[in-house]
Design a protein around this motif. Structure first.
Motif, PDB file in Angstrom:
ATOM      1  N   LEU A 110     101.502 -25.483 105.674  1.00  0.00           N
ATOM      2  CA  LEU A 110     102.848 -26.161 105.065  1.00  0.00           C
ATOM      3  C   LEU A 110     102.843 -25.915 103.611  1.00  0.00           C
ATOM      4  CD1 LEU A 110     101.852 -29.767 106.614  1.00  0.00           C
ATOM      5  CD2 LEU A 110     103.370 -27.963 107.526  1.00  0.00           C
ATOM      6  N   PRO A 111     104.197 -25.887 102.932  1.00  0.00           N
ATOM      7  CA  PRO A 111     104.449 -25.289 101.864  1.00  0.00           C
ATOM      8  C   PRO A 111     104.157 -26.214 100.662  1.00  0.00           C
ATOM      9  CG  PRO A 111     106.481 -26.102 102.979  1.00  0.00           C
ATOM     10  CD  PRO A 111     105.311 -26.207 104.006  1.00  0.00           C
ATOM     11  N   LEU A 112     104.238 -25.872  99.461  1.00  0.00           N
ATOM     12  CA  LEU A 112     103.841 -26.407  98.255  1.00  0.00           C
ATOM     13  C   LEU A 112     105.223 -26.194  97.624  1.00  0.00           C
ATOM     14  CD1 LEU A 112     100.319 -25.206  97.343  1.00  0.00           C
ATOM     15  CD2 LEU A 112     100.815 -27.463  98.208  1.00  0.00           C
ATOM     16  N   PRO A 113     105.366 -27.412  96.470  1.00  0.00           N
ATOM     17  CA  PRO A 113     106.340 -27.178  95.439  1.00  0.00           C
ATOM     18  C   PRO A 113     105.564 -26.403  94.114  1.00  0.00           C
ATOM     19  CG  PRO A 113     105.372 -29.480  95.380  1.00  0.00           C
ATOM     20  CD  PRO A 113     104.695 -28.756  96.621  1.00  0.00           C
ATOM     21  N   TYR A 114     106.249 -25.488  93.737  1.00  0.00           N
ATOM     22  CA  TYR A 114     105.617 -24.698  92.612  1.00  0.00           C
ATOM     23  C   TYR A 114     105.912 -25.369  91.340  1.00  0.00           C
ATOM     24  CZ  TYR A 114     105.087 -21.525  96.657  1.00  0.00           C
ATOM     25  OH  TYR A 114     104.563 -20.998  97.710  1.00  0.00           O
ATOM     26  N   THR A 115     105.094 -26.452  91.045  1.00  0.00           N
ATOM     27  CA  THR A 115     104.967 -27.000  89.966  1.00  0.00           C
ATOM     28  C   THR A 115     103.657 -26.965  89.213  1.00  0.00           C
ATOM     29  OG1 THR A 115     104.301 -29.188  90.967  1.00  0.00           O
ATOM     30  CG2 THR A 115     106.671 -28.839  90.815  1.00  0.00           C
ATOM     31  N   PRO A 152     109.947 -25.496  89.489  1.00  0.00           N
ATOM     32  CA  PRO A 152     110.396 -24.752  88.223  1.00  0.00           C
ATOM     33  C   PRO A 152     109.675 -23.168  88.344  1.00  0.00           C
ATOM     34  CG  PRO A 152     108.326 -26.138  87.526  1.00  0.00           C
ATOM     35  CD  PRO A 152     108.801 -26.423  89.281  1.00  0.00           C
ATOM     36  N   MET A 153     108.851 -22.949  88.971  1.00  0.00           N
ATOM     37  CA  MET A 153     108.245 -21.505  89.110  1.00  0.00           C
ATOM     38  C   MET A 153     108.897 -20.812  90.393  1.00  0.00           C
ATOM     39  SD  MET A 153     104.069 -21.722  87.933  1.00  0.00           S
ATOM     40  CE  MET A 153     104.055 -23.688  88.242  1.00  0.00           C
ATOM     41  N   SER A 154     108.702 -19.536  90.198  1.00  0.00           N
ATOM     42  CA  SER A 154     108.809 -18.845  91.478  1.00  0.00           C
ATOM     43  C   SER A 154     107.484 -18.738  92.205  1.00  0.00           C
ATOM     44  CB  SER A 154     109.543 -17.183  91.187  1.00  0.00           C
ATOM     45  OG  SER A 154     108.520 -16.628  90.549  1.00  0.00           O
TER      46      SER A 154
END
Length: 276
Positions: A110-115, A152-154
């Protein structure tokens, strides 16, 4: 192990090819799914020991859940450490994802937010895992089908920060870059330009399928031409690192995969390993 090296995923239909022939299969290493061999004793572990007598082995996990806010499962890590100590793998890897919450394992990556908050969680979990395993790991970039507006990050910026903070390496899945780029509208070559090239310790190649609106990382087809082209760009930037082909469904005879692996050998041949 000298580099470049080229390997295949060890799957049940090919056990006989790897165990019964007088001449070892013409690969430099094999990769196995760690969880399939973590139970001590039994036939799977016996087979893996036999294969290890002929080939170096890479252990590739799907359940460490380094993105879990609950932390990593220490019982899981103890079982993995026992396997590592017995097999002495060339690398140990897992995915940048979460699979588990409150003891429930979804068995999905499962994906994560890139924070920054997610980065703290991931780095803490990787630190615990590396300490318990007694070695640095490789973490694989995911294929993804949703993205978070609050990131906020790629993804490549997140991976770079993760590698710098934890000392882990990167398992670069070229098919995943292509799939995610198609699904989310970014240029895969921007991704290659942004990753920490000196931290790439292994490359995965695979095929994918077209879903209703998205590409799906299915590992059930040969490596397609656009992924080969991206691999060529990757080794031109990174250099030739250990590369393997994943095939998990509609598995063809071993000879077909060896022919496909030769394409990777030929593409990587002009490129030497980039110095760290």
């Amino acid at each position: 192990m000298p580099v470049p090296a080229f390997g295949l995923g060890l799957r049940k239909p090919h056990y006989g090819d790897f165990l019964d022939g007088e001449t070892p299969v013409a690969v430099d290493f094999v990769e196995v799914i760690s969880e399939n061999f973590m139970v001590a004793g039994g036939r799977p572990r016996h087979i893996l020991r036999q294969v290890r007598e002929r080939h170096p082995v890479a252990l590739h996990g799907v359940s460490m859940s380094v993105g879990s806010a609950d932390g990593v499962d220490r019982d899981y890590l103890r079982l993995l450490r026992a396997l590592v100590d017995e097999i002495e793998p060339m690398v140990v890897s897992d995915h940048l994802c979460w699979t588990r919450i409150e003891g429930f394992n979804s068995h999905d990556l499962l994906p994560l937010p890139y924070t920054e908050e997610a980065l703290d969680v991931v780095c803490d979990n990787i630190g615990v895992a590396q300490d318990m395993l007694g070695r640095a790991m490789l973490i694989e970039n995911p294929s993804s089908y949703v993205a978070f507006d609050q990131s906020p990050m790629s993804e490549w910026e997140f991976l770079d920060a993760m590698c710098r903070r934890t000392g882990c390496g990167l398992l670069l899945d070229v098919n995943n870059i292509y799939v995610s780029g198609s699904n989310h509208g970014f240029d895969p070559r921007d991704y290659l330009a942004g990753i920490p090239a000196d931290r790439v310790g292994q490359i995965h190649l695979a095929g994918h399928s077209q879903g209703r609106t998205l590409l799906i990382d299915t590992h059930d087809k040969p490596v397609p031409a656009p992924v080969w082209a991206l691999y060529e760009d990757a080794v031109a930037r990174i250099g030739a690192v250990p590369t393997m082909i994943e095939r998990d469904d509609d598995i063809p005879p071993l000879a077909e995969l060896l022919d496909e692996l030769q394409v990777a050998r030929d593409m990587a041949k002009p490129h030497k390993r980039r110095a760290a």
